[in-house]
Design a protein around this motif. Structure first.
Motif, short mmCIF file in Angstrom:
data_model
loop_
_atom_site.label_atom_id
_atom_site.label_comp_id
_atom_site.label_asym_id
_atom_site.label_seq_id
_atom_site.Cartn_x
_atom_site.Cartn_y
_atom_site.Cartn_z
N ALA A 1 0.70 -12.00 -2.98
CA ALA A 1 1.71 -11.81 -4.02
C ALA A 1 1.98 -10.21 -3.85
O ALA A 1 3.59 -10.09 -4.18
CB ALA A 1 0.97 -12.12 -5.44
N GLU A 2 1.34 -9.34 -3.49
CA GLU A 2 1.45 -8.02 -3.43
C GLU A 2 2.70 -7.55 -2.42
O GLU A 2 3.56 -7.05 -2.55
CB GLU A 2 0.60 -7.21 -3.00
N TYR A 3 2.69 -8.82 -1.12
CA TYR A 3 3.53 -8.73 -0.28
C TYR A 3 4.64 -9.91 -0.27
O TYR A 3 5.32 -10.32 0.61
CB TYR A 3 2.85 -8.84 1.07
N ASN A 4 4.95 -10.30 -1.51
CA ASN A 4 6.18 -11.12 -1.91
C ASN A 4 6.15 -12.58 -1.47
O ASN A 4 7.23 -13.20 -1.05
CB ASN A 4 7.47 -10.52 -1.68
N PHE A 5 4.91 -12.90 -0.88
CA PHE A 5 4.78 -14.41 -0.35
C PHE A 5 4.97 -15.37 -1.56
O PHE A 5 4.25 -15.23 -2.69
CB PHE A 5 3.40 -14.81 0.11
N HIS A 6 5.60 -16.53 -1.20
CA HIS A 6 5.74 -17.60 -2.33
C HIS A 6 4.75 -18.58 -1.74
O HIS A 6 4.84 -19.08 -0.89
CB HIS A 6 7.27 -18.28 -2.38
N ILE A 7 3.75 -18.99 -2.86
CA ILE A 7 2.69 -19.82 -2.21
C ILE A 7 2.81 -21.30 -2.85
O ILE A 7 2.96 -21.51 -4.10
CB ILE A 7 1.43 -19.15 -2.96
#
Ligand code: NAD
Ligand code: GLY
Length: 372
Positions: free
Chosen positions: A61-67
């Motif tokens: 999430a810190e690197y803006n991944f949508h999971i």
């Protein structure tokens, strides 16, 4: 403790294996540096999802991944067509593109299914391995084999598909059940027996430190990955030398199939341990190795608490002919003839083609007669 990096050189498909403590909390940054896609499907199992998933999610999430999260039931029986179909459908419904990412968080079962799905959806989506079992850190996350089991046999359906990065966080091994740690150790010991006699001697002396999580554990994992990398770099798709990595697997896989992949009876590394011992005993029968050498291998497997005999598997097993049918499905079979990996010495295994079915059958019958 320091971090080790092992590189697998496969030209355009080269990648690093990062080995060290507390790496999952930095996984977001490491994965982001290898991809531009910001969608990620995490494939994990029902055990690992309760422990390390939240740390991984926070880091991504810190690197803006949508999971997208895909959790499958823990255990070997998940390496099946229905579970593969479920994983593939979830990836498609989430609309992951080729440049997006599939991340395997778990043991070898998860790595094998997630890697297979990553390789076949849209003919290839970027794939990352975060192996959490010892077995996965020293073997299954490295080298690109992926696949599932069928009723006919182990790993019979699959593809070679390399990850972009392997992140082996050694801290997570502290929660691995002792039985699973031992099972992973069997694959580690395998490298010593195949072509690394010094490593075998080192493990004979240092195995307690490896089990207790000292600095030797990281060293042993890194050495295992280097040994495997050297073989895979020369023979990525197993046209020759890579078959050596199957020491103990021809018997072991047949035994796993015979138990219906029921991990309460036999886990993969235990099958490998029994298979290694059977390969040595068969080699003794063929006058390839001395009884003293076989005893030395048996003594070490016993010392660490690994099974060495078919009789160690609880419950009923099929008869010799059924086991021979499973062995005949082995991927190394050529023109209907059996291929085994057999020892000549400690650290000196070879690919034995055209092994006599009559001899193997007689050998197995003796072993099963002792049980029934
Ligand atoms: P696994 O994936 O079933 O993991 C073993 C058990 O440990 C599972 O219950 C899992 O939930 C649990 N677990 C994993 N990490 C944990 C942790 N850190 N803490 C607590 N529990 C944890 O089995 P495995 O032994 O990792 O892998 C076996 C599989 O790997 C087999 O299917 C085998 O065929 C495959 N394999 C593949 C290759 C390859 O090259 N692709 C090589 C060797 C083995
Ligand atoms: N575990 C066997 C191989 O990777 O070839």
């Amino acid at each position: 403790m320091k971090t080790e990096i092992v590189t697998i050189n496969l030209k355009k498909r080269s990648y690093d294996i990062i080995i060290g403590p507390k790496l999952i909390e930095r996984a977001g940054q490491m994965i982001a540096s290898c991809t531009t896609g910001r969608q990620a499907a995490i494939v994990t199992d029902s055990n690992v999802s309760t422990t390390y998933l939240s740390v991984l999610q926070a880091s991504l999430a810190e690197y803006n991944f949508h999971i997208t999260l895909i959790v499958v039931t823990a255990g070997e029986q998940s390496k099946s067509f229905p579970v593969l179909e479920h994983v593939v459908n979830r990836i498609l419904v989430a609309k992951l593109e080729r440049g997006d990412n599939i991340i395997a968080l778990g043991g070898g079962v998860i790595g094998d299914i997630a890697g297979f799905a990553a390789g076949i959806v849209r003919r290839g989506i970027s794939f990352f391995q975060i192996p959490t079992s010892l077995l996965a850190q020293v073997d299954s996350s490295v080298g690109g084999k992926t696949g599932i089991n069928t009723a006919c046999g182990k790993n019979l359906v699959g593809i070679f598909y390399q990850p972009k990065l392997v992140i082996a966080d050694t801290t997570v091994l502290d929660t691995l059940p002792p039985r699973e740690f031992r099972a992973g150790y069997a694959e580690m010991l395998k490298y010593g027996l195949i072509n690394q006699p010094d490593f075998f001697c080192w493990l004979e002396k240092k195995w307690k430190a490896v089990f207790s999580g000292s600095i030797e554990r990281i060293e042993a994992i890194a050495r295992s990955c280097r040994f495997k990398a050297a073989i895979v770099e020369h023979d990525e798709c197993e046209h020759g030398k890579r078959a050596l990595l199957n020491l103990g697997h021809t018997f072991g896989h047949a035994l796993e199939t015979a138990t219906g992949y029921d991990t309460s009876r036999l886990v993969h590394g235990e099958g490998v341990s029994i298979g290694i011992m059977l390969a040595h005993e068969f080699a003794e029968r063929m006058n390839l190795v001395s009884p003293d050498l076989v005893k030395r291998v048996r003594n070490h497997l016993h010392a660490v608490g690994l099974p060495t005999q078919i009789s160690a598997i609880p419950g009923l097993l099929p008869d010799t002919d059924t086991l021979m049918d499973y062995i005949a499905q082995d991927k190394k079979v050529c023109d209907g003839n059996l291929t085994f990996i057999l020892p000549r010495d400690i650290g000196c295994a070879f690919v034995a083609k055209d092994v006599s079915k009559i001899e193997v059958r007689a050998f197995l019958m003796e072993k099963l007669d002792k049980i029934h």
